[in-house]
Design a protein around this motif. Structure first.
Motif, mmCIF file in Angstrom:
data_model
loop_
_atom_site.group_PDB
_atom_site.id
_atom_site.type_symbol
_atom_site.label_atom_id
_atom_site.label_comp_id
_atom_site.label_asym_id
_atom_site.label_seq_id
_atom_site.Cartn_x
_atom_site.Cartn_y
_atom_site.Cartn_z
ATOM 1 N N ASP A 6 -3.724 10.671 -10.519
ATOM 2 C CA ASP A 6 -2.327 10.498 -10.927
ATOM 3 C C ASP A 6 -1.904 9.032 -10.986
ATOM 4 N N ALA A 7 -2.631 8.163 -10.258
ATOM 5 C CA ALA A 7 -2.284 6.739 -10.226
ATOM 6 C C ALA A 7 -3.498 5.946 -9.757
ATOM 7 N N ILE A 8 -3.477 4.641 -10.068
ATOM 8 C CA ILE A 8 -4.539 3.736 -9.615
ATOM 9 C C ILE A 8 -3.879 2.535 -8.942
ATOM 10 N N PHE A 9 -4.502 2.060 -7.851
ATOM 11 C CA PHE A 9 -3.899 0.970 -7.083
ATOM 12 C C PHE A 9 -4.985 0.003 -6.625
ATOM 13 N N TYR A 10 -4.706 -1.287 -6.768
ATOM 14 C CA TYR A 10 -5.652 -2.339 -6.393
ATOM 15 C C TYR A 10 -5.107 -3.211 -5.261
ATOM 16 N N PRO A 11 -5.712 -3.159 -4.064
ATOM 17 C CA PRO A 11 -5.393 -4.136 -3.031
ATOM 18 C C PRO A 11 -6.009 -5.486 -3.407
ATOM 19 N N GLY A 12 -5.420 -6.558 -2.889
ATOM 20 C CA GLY A 12 -5.917 -7.886 -3.236
ATOM 21 C C GLY A 12 -6.872 -8.469 -2.215
ATOM 22 N N GLY A 13 -6.707 -9.752 -1.957
ATOM 23 C CA GLY A 13 -7.727 -10.574 -1.314
ATOM 24 C C GLY A 13 -8.304 -11.424 -2.434
ATOM 25 N N HIS A 14 -9.005 -12.480 -2.100
ATOM 26 C CA HIS A 14 -9.515 -13.360 -3.161
ATOM 27 C C HIS A 14 -10.679 -12.746 -3.942
ATOM 28 N N GLY A 15 -11.374 -11.773 -3.338
ATOM 29 C CA GLY A 15 -12.541 -11.176 -3.990
ATOM 30 C C GLY A 15 -12.336 -10.737 -5.436
ATOM 31 N N PRO A 16 -11.241 -10.023 -5.752
ATOM 32 C CA PRO A 16 -11.043 -9.523 -7.126
ATOM 33 C C PRO A 16 -11.026 -10.617 -8.200
ATOM 34 N N LEU A 17 -10.715 -11.867 -7.804
ATOM 35 C CA LEU A 17 -10.700 -12.958 -8.788
ATOM 36 C C LEU A 17 -12.075 -13.134 -9.416
ATOM 37 N N TRP A 18 -13.117 -12.827 -8.624
ATOM 38 C CA TRP A 18 -14.479 -13.014 -9.115
ATOM 39 C C TRP A 18 -15.057 -11.744 -9.753
ATOM 40 N N ASP A 19 -14.899 -10.580 -9.087
ATOM 41 C CA ASP A 19 -15.586 -9.412 -9.654
ATOM 42 C C ASP A 19 -14.692 -8.488 -10.474
ATOM 43 N N LEU A 20 -13.593 -8.018 -9.907
ATOM 44 C CA LEU A 20 -12.796 -7.011 -10.623
ATOM 45 C C LEU A 20 -12.125 -7.561 -11.874
ATOM 46 N N SER A 21 -11.855 -8.865 -11.890
ATOM 47 C CA SER A 21 -11.227 -9.464 -13.082
ATOM 48 C C SER A 21 -12.141 -9.370 -14.302
ATOM 49 N N GLU A 22 -13.453 -9.319 -14.044
ATOM 50 C CA GLU A 22 -14.429 -9.317 -15.142
ATOM 51 C C GLU A 22 -15.157 -7.971 -15.278
ATOM 52 N N ASN A 23 -14.778 -7.001 -14.459
ATOM 53 C CA ASN A 23 -15.542 -5.753 -14.381
ATOM 54 C C ASN A 23 -15.171 -4.765 -15.493
ATOM 55 N N GLY A 24 -16.168 -4.371 -16.278
ATOM 56 C CA GLY A 24 -15.925 -3.470 -17.409
ATOM 57 C C GLY A 24 -15.465 -2.087 -16.997
ATOM 58 N N ASP A 25 -15.944 -1.591 -15.858
ATOM 59 C CA ASP A 25 -15.524 -0.266 -15.394
ATOM 60 C C ASP A 25 -14.070 -0.279 -14.960
ATOM 61 N N SER A 26 -13.674 -1.366 -14.308
ATOM 62 C CA SER A 26 -12.284 -1.514 -13.906
ATOM 63 C C SER A 26 -11.379 -1.563 -15.137
ATOM 64 N N LYS A 27 -11.792 -2.340 -16.125
ATOM 65 C CA LYS A 27 -11.038 -2.458 -17.379
ATOM 66 C C LYS A 27 -10.880 -1.085 -18.050
ATOM 67 N N ARG A 28 -11.982 -0.343 -18.086
ATOM 68 C CA ARG A 28 -11.980 1.005 -18.684
ATOM 69 C C ARG A 28 -10.984 1.916 -17.974
ATOM 70 N N LEU A 29 -10.994 1.871 -16.657
ATOM 71 C CA LEU A 29 -10.099 2.739 -15.883
ATOM 72 C C LEU A 29 -8.633 2.367 -16.095
ATOM 73 N N ILE A 30 -8.337 1.072 -15.983
ATOM 74 C CA ILE A 30 -6.938 0.640 -16.150
ATOM 75 C C ILE A 30 -6.427 1.020 -17.534
#
Length: 225
Positions: free
Chosen positions: A95-119
């Motif tokens: 029903d919803a998607i939520f992303y917690p932060g921390g500096h890590g996402p700047l490197w991996d999730l920002s460029e991740n194709g699966d994350s992009k697909r889901l969003i």
């Protein structure tokens, strides 16, 4: 209610030799907001398994009621240690998607194709999408139905340039969240540094910093209400 929370798998703070990862409060506060509302929570990360915890968020001065609750909650700890691989997850059934932060996402999730697909799938289905602090980094390459950046023309927030400067990482991070949101056409707004500030534009919810975590999660619940 079924909510997908996506965490980073990246644990290196640039070339500093220091560790990073997800920020504990930004996971724990939303986790309990959702759990206490009766939501079924699924956790995922690019590599699956235990996501790396930013050691700074484990320091005594970074603890909150929610982080202390997590540290006393073996069930939640086990849940976190067994995140699904992002590549194996589809938007179907959530029903919803939520992303917690921390500096890590700047490197991996920002460029991740699966994350992009889901969003993009959640956006296409007009379902709530939330990201707090550094996690709006995940919108770096995401597109809306119109082919423009997902945040284009939307009121958004995220970790401010001045907050990044205050933690001394402006020159270390691959990009600044505030600058990226602006360059993608977002209408960037912010509150005072380190205070809770959350924006909701349509089904998109963004929080500025760790203090905004619980409030951002509550906005997601309101959208699902």
């Amino acid at each position: 209610m079924k909510i997908l929370m996506v965490l980073t798998s990246h644990d290196q703070l640039g070339d500093t030799g220091k560790k990073t990862g997800f920020w504990l409060e930004e996971f724990a506060a939303p986790y309990y907001v959702f759990k206490d509302a009766g939501a079924e929570i699924t956790l995922a990360s690019p590599k699956g398994g235990q996501p790396p915890l930013d050691p700074s968020s484990d320091a005594e001065d970074a603890q909150t009621d929610d982080t202390r609750r997590f540290k006393a909650d073996p069930e939640a700890q086990k849940h976190l240690a067994n995140t699904l691989k992002l590549a194996d997850v589809t938007a179907e059934g959530f029903d919803a998607i939520f992303y917690p932060g921390g500096h890590g996402p700047l490197w991996d999730l920002s460029e991740n194709g699966d994350s992009k697909r889901l969003i993009e799938a959640f956006a296409a289905a007009d379902q709530p999408i939330g990201a707090v602090c550094h996690a709006p980094a995940v919108f770096r390459h995401t597109l809306g139905q119109d082919g423009k950046p997902l945040v284009s023309g939307k009121r958004v927030t995220g970790f401010t340039n001045t907050e990044e400067e205050a933690v001394g990482l402006t020159k270390i991070v691959p990009f600044l969240v505030e600058d990226m949101l602006k360059s993608n056409g977002g209408t960037y707004e912010k509150g005072a540094d380190w205070t809770s500030f959350v924006l909701r534009d349509g089904k998109l919810v963004t929080g500025q910093n760790p203090a905004s975590s619980a409030a951002a999660a509550k906005q997601i619940l309101e959208l699902l209400g």
